[in-house]
Design a protein around this motif. Structure first.
Motif, PDB file in Angstrom:
ATOM      1  N   ARG A   1       0.773  -1.159   0.108  1.00 31.91           N
ATOM      2  CA  ARG A   1       0.010   0.253   0.034  1.00 31.91           C
ATOM      3  C   ARG A   1       0.780   1.151   0.019  1.00 31.91           C
ATOM      4  O   ARG A   1       0.513   2.377  -0.709  1.00 31.91           O
ATOM      5  N   VAL A   2       1.952   1.357   0.730  1.00 33.91           N
ATOM      6  CA  VAL A   2       2.721   2.396   0.756  1.00 33.91           C
ATOM      7  C   VAL A   2       3.428   2.476  -0.480  1.00 33.91           C
ATOM      8  O   VAL A   2       3.461   3.743  -1.068  1.00 33.91           O
ATOM      9  N   TYR A   3       3.812   1.581  -1.191  1.00 30.62           N
ATOM     10  CA  TYR A   3       4.607   1.568  -2.503  1.00 30.62           C
ATOM     11  C   TYR A   3       3.599   2.254  -3.558  1.00 30.62           C
ATOM     12  O   TYR A   3       3.852   3.104  -4.325  1.00 30.62           O
ATOM     13  N   LEU A   4       2.460   1.535  -3.621  1.00 32.57           N
ATOM     14  CA  LEU A   4       1.265   2.240  -4.580  1.00 32.57           C
ATOM     15  C   LEU A   4       0.987   3.670  -4.386  1.00 32.57           C
ATOM     16  O   LEU A   4       0.826   4.353  -5.281  1.00 32.57           O
ATOM     17  N   ALA A   5       1.058   3.917  -3.155  1.00 32.00           N
ATOM     18  CA  ALA A   5       0.542   5.294  -2.707  1.00 32.00           C
ATOM     19  C   ALA A   5       1.820   6.359  -3.117  1.00 32.00           C
ATOM     20  O   ALA A   5       1.543   7.422  -3.891  1.00 32.00           O
TER      21      ALA A   5
END
Length: 138
Positions: A41-45
């Motif tokens: 989720r952090v990478y996609l954000a």
């Protein structure tokens, strides 16, 4: 909503029983899935934030204000999602409350660090709720 002390003790007992019965299964459920989900989720954000920057700059170059506004909104949304996911992923595991040290001879051996102020209000509310439930049960 944080768990009460009784609920935390019960959960710890269940975890210990699970480890005793089937350690292989317990280690498989230890939480790596949640960690992976949070990291993803952090990478996609972060990727969405970069796309938002691209939209913002592209809108400025093309003199299309609406594209720049959309880019800014994408950046803002991705920043919020990324920061909340990061905080959840890096939050230390909640430890059970330690018993307070007793004073011997009027002085404590070492000064204990203060517990975080964050949950103080909720703890007091929960204690009051428990007292009311106990008083009604009698």
């Amino acid at each position: 909503m944080p768990l009460s002390e009784h609920e935390q003790r019960m959960l710890e007992q269940m975890e210990r029983a699970l480890y005793a019965e089937d350690p292989k299964f317990a280690s498989a459920l230890e939480g790596s899935g949640l960690r992976t989900f949070t990291r993803r989720r952090v990478y996609l954000a972060g990727a969405g934030f970069l796309i938002g920057i691209g939209l913002l700059m592209g809108g400025l170059v093309a003199r299309q204000t609406w594209v720049s506004v959309v880019g800014f909104l994408v950046m803002l949304a991705c920043a919020v999602v990324g920061v909340t996911a990061w905080r959840r992923g890096t939050r230390p595991a909640e430890q059970p409350a330690a018993t307070p040290r007793r004073r011997i001879g009027g002085r404590a051996g070492r000064r204990q660090p203060h517990p975080p102020r964050r949950g103080k209000v909720m703890d007091r509310i929960e204690e009051r709720w428990q007292r009311r439930r106990d008083e009604q049960g009698q």
